[in-house]
Each structure stands twice: as C-alpha cells, then as structure tokens.
Design an enzyme around this catalytic site. Structure first.
Site, PDB file in Angstrom:
ATOM      1  N   SER A 151       0.839  -1.188   0.000  1.00  0.00           N
ATOM      2  CA  SER A 151       0.000   0.000   0.000  1.00  0.00           C
ATOM      3  C   SER A 151       0.883   1.250   0.000  1.00  0.00           C
ATOM      4  CB  SER A 151      -0.941  -0.044   1.206  1.00  0.00           C
ATOM      5  OG  SER A 151      -1.910   0.962   1.156  1.00  0.00           O
ATOM      6  N   ARG A 221     -11.811   6.485  10.328  1.00  0.00           N
ATOM      7  CA  ARG A 221     -11.443   5.065  10.302  1.00  0.00           C
ATOM      8  C   ARG A 221     -12.550   4.222   9.685  1.00  0.00           C
ATOM      9  NH1 ARG A 221      -7.109   2.150   9.563  1.00  0.00           N
ATOM     10  NH2 ARG A 221      -6.978   0.265  10.820  1.00  0.00           N
ATOM     11  N   ASP A 327      -8.991  -5.871  -4.979  1.00  0.00           N
ATOM     12  CA  ASP A 327      -8.523  -4.621  -4.372  1.00  0.00           C
ATOM     13  C   ASP A 327      -8.956  -3.466  -5.275  1.00  0.00           C
ATOM     14  OD1 ASP A 327      -7.228  -2.465  -3.278  1.00  0.00           O
ATOM     15  OD2 ASP A 327      -5.222  -3.361  -3.313  1.00  0.00           O
ATOM     16  N   HIS A 360      -8.326  -4.779  -0.442  1.00  0.00           N
ATOM     17  CA  HIS A 360      -7.003  -4.195  -0.203  1.00  0.00           C
ATOM     18  C   HIS A 360      -6.303  -4.836   0.990  1.00  0.00           C
ATOM     19  CE1 HIS A 360      -3.845  -1.268  -0.511  1.00  0.00           C
ATOM     20  NE2 HIS A 360      -4.080  -0.778   0.696  1.00  0.00           N
ATOM     21  N   ASP A 361      -7.058  -5.247   1.987  1.00  0.00           N
ATOM     22  CA  ASP A 361      -6.470  -5.855   3.186  1.00  0.00           C
ATOM     23  C   ASP A 361      -5.744  -7.164   2.902  1.00  0.00           C
ATOM     24  OD1 ASP A 361      -6.916  -3.978   5.096  1.00  0.00           O
ATOM     25  OD2 ASP A 361      -8.606  -4.987   6.054  1.00  0.00           O
TER      26      ASP A 361
END
Length: 413
Positions: A151, A221, A327, A360-361
């Site tokens: 990232s 968040r 992602d 994405h994680d």
C-alpha cells in the site's frame, strides 16, 4: 513457523536538519525502529520494510508482558516465514510525522518549545525515504538486499528505486499504485474533513486544550475500513445480518429492529463502530492528516508531464509487484501501469496478480499463493549472498551502539 519472540524498539536522534520537499526542514528529530535477524559480515542481507498508513516500526515479534502485541506483518516476517529472519536482517522504521515513537505532531517543536500540533511540517513519501536512508547510513548499510512495502509502504519502496537507485538490489511493492486516483483522494478528503470539523480538533492544537477529536477519528477510520474490504468479503463476513437475535422488520415480532435512525442494528454497523472506537484511542489526528496528504501527493510522473515511463528511468534494481483482484482501492490495473513503465526500460520485473476475495487488506493476510510468491522472491534474493542460514534463532540485532543514539553527520548524497 515460529515467531521472532520478544523485541524492543530502538531510537536514533538526528541533529542535522532533514530537508523536506515543501522547502521546510525537520531538525532535531528522532526515528524509532526495530531490527530482526543478524546482519551478515558483508552487510548484504538487509531488507527494509516500509509501513502503511496506521502501522509503525513494529513489523514482527511481540513486546514482553503485552498480550496481543504481534507486529503488523508478523505472519510474513520471522524464522522460516517468507521473509526469513534466519537469513535476512530486517529493519522496520517509523516515519517522521507518525505517532509511534518517531518525531511527529505530538512532540515538542525545538523552535518554539511547544508541541508541534498542526505546525508539524508537511511530509511526503520522498521525505520518508530520505529519512530512512539516513538511518541506514547510521547502521552502516550502504546497499539493501531489498525494500518491501504494501500500500503506502509500496509507494515508499518504489520511491527508493528512484531516489536512491544504487542503494537497493530489489524492490518489492505490494497492493500499491504509481499515484492515487481522484476517487482515492476523495475518500481521504472526506476522512480529513471528519477530523478537522470535530469541535474538539481546535485547529490541530487540541493537545493544548486537553481534548481529542475522537468523533472525527472514528468516522475517518470507518470510511477507511469500507475501502479496505471488497464487497464480496463484506458480504461474506456480515451480509445483512442483524446483531444478536435481531430479525428482519416484522411488526410485533420479538427481536425485530427498533426502527431507530441512531441505534446499531446491523452487524456491519457494529463492526465499523468498533473499529472506529479502537482507532480513536491510539492514533493521532494530526498524524492522520499528514499521512493521507503524503498519499495524495505521491506522483513520481508529475515532474515528467505525467509520463510514468520517463519517471522510472533512474531505476536499476529488480522488481517484484503483487496485486489482488478484488482490491478496488489499489486495483491491479495500477500495478500493471508500473510494470509497463519498467518493461519499457527493459528492467527486470516480475508481476503476480493474486485472485483473492479480501480486497485491499489482502496484503496483510495469510493467502498461501501470495506468501508463496514472496517466499520464492526472497529465496532467490538469498542466493545472491550465499546459501548459509544462521544457526538456531538469532536474537534481534541492535544498532551499532544500541538503544538511543545520536547521528551527527550530514545528509546522504
């Protein structure tokens, strides 16, 4: 595969100012870092790991007496793991502007004697890379076997190949992009507005008021978590399920929703609020603003009229890029842009596109195909400095003088 075990952070203080891309300088600053494994006699087996938005220098291992304190990439780094600390000397650095030990908005500004707060200078990916290069100088490491990051960390790895092309042999960039899309910048801006419009933010000088903009951080968040997960992953994990014994709305049925605009009823709502609450207790609001701006500003092609191929002309190292099919924040197409730019220069580049459902994680998770790619990559890198492995499990290495040190030399040129 075993864990590294207990580790300790170390600190280096730098007296010479660090010139920043903004034209400002950062002086009398400290970098927090950790190291794992043993640096070989030739100093040729060092791997720098660059952290993403809310991570730190604590890449692997645990802190003594602190349960659930595993480093953020502990599943990847350690004895027998893809980045094997029986073979490599791994360095994790906390970047300037962060809130985990390196000089940042929560520290005192030496020019005013007051906490920096909103006055901390704007930092960029390039500034972080230059600060990391100074740390390596202090450790006596002139060339890295590899720079690895995911990232935002992947952006730093790419920047290393451009700013210090002779100081790394391999660049491994995972789930990253050559710049942020307009949509990504938009998500960052909404998160920033949530913070700066929190009444407790006080223009970034909330420390002086004894407050914390928790509400803004919570929302920021929550927005971030939505973008880190794929739609499929969110559906599989939460779907439209209600909390506890809740059932779809049927008038008079026990356990039916409360028809409230504010109560938490769906499991996904509960998850997001939990993540937001947790984040607001440990992360600094000014740091969030600084780091998301650094994300927005990263664009090595900008100085070349948007020509990414021209931007990568200085690169000399070998490259491994990895992306994940679901992602959507750093889509595979963005990695392919980088691959094309490197191929145009006939650089040595490998690319793996992993079919993973996690979004994405995925770069933080235990996908065996993903870890297999990185294991093969590091196996090949290890062949460059010989087949030997350290006997047993080495203790985490220290800086030459150990603990907190002082650097009194000028910038690396």
């Amino acid at each position: 595969m075993s864990s590294i075990g207990d580790v300790q952070p170390q600190f280096l203080h730098f007296a010479p100012p660090l010139p920043l891309r903004s034209g400002a300088q950062l002086r009398d600053y400290t970098l927090a870092y950790e190291t794992y494994g043993t640096l070989n006699a030739a100093r040729s087996n060092a791997v720098l790991v660059c952290h993403a938005l809310n991570a730190s220098h604590h890449v692997a291992g645990t802190y003594a007496g602190q349960p659930r304190s595993e480093g953020w990439w502990d599943n990847l780094v350690g004895p027998g793991k893809p980045l094997d600390t029986d073979r490599f000397f791994v360095i994790g650095v906390n970047n300037p502007g962060s809130c985990f030990g390196s000089t940042g908005p929560m520290q005192t500004n030496p020019d005013t004697g007051r906490v920096y707060g909103a006055d901390f200078p704007v930092v960029t990916v390039e500034d972080w890379v230059d600060a990391q290069a100074r740390l390596l100088d202090a450790l006596g490491i002139t060339q890295l076997a590899a720079v690895l990051g995911g990232s935002l960390g992947g952006m730093q790895a790419l920047s290393w190949s451009l700013r210090h092309p002779d100081r790394l042999r391999h660049c491994i960039a995972v789930a990253t992009a050559p710049n942020l899309s307009a949509q990504n910048i938009a998500f960052n801006e909404v998160a920033r507005r949530a913070i700066v419009t929190d009444p407790e933010f006080h223009g970034g000088h909330f420390y002086e008021h004894g407050t914390l903009p928790r509400r803004g951080l919570r929302v920021a968040r929550m927005i971030g978590h939505i973008t880190y997960l794929s739609d499929d992953a969110m559906e599989a994990k939460f779907g439209r399920r209600f909390r506890g014994a809740g059932t779809p709305p049927v008038e008079g049925r026990a356990g039916a929703p409360n028809y409230s605009t504010q109560d938490v009823e769906f499991e996904i709502e509960s998850y997001l609020r939990h993540q937001g609450d947790k984040f607001s207790e440990y992360f600094d609001a000014n740091t969030y603003l600084l780091i998301t701006r650094a994300l927005d500003y990263f664009d090595p092609a900008r100085e070349f009229g948007g020509d990414l191929t021209a931007a990568f002309a200085p690169a000399r190292c070998k490259f491994q890029l990895v992306s994940f099919t679901t992602d959507w924040r750093f889509a595979p197409a963005r990695s392919r842009e980088i691959v094309k730019a490197l191929v145009d220069h006939k650089r040595d580049v490998s690319y793996a596109e992993i079919d993973a459902p996690h979004g994405h994680d995925a770069f933080l998770l235990d996908d065996p195909r993903y870890h297999g790619v990185l294991r093969a990559c590091f196996d090949n890198i290890a062949k460059e400095f010989g087949p030997s492995r350290a006997p047993g499990r080495p203790k985490p290495a220290s800086a030459p003088s150990g603990g907190r040190s002082e650097a009194t030399w000028g910038p690396h040129v």
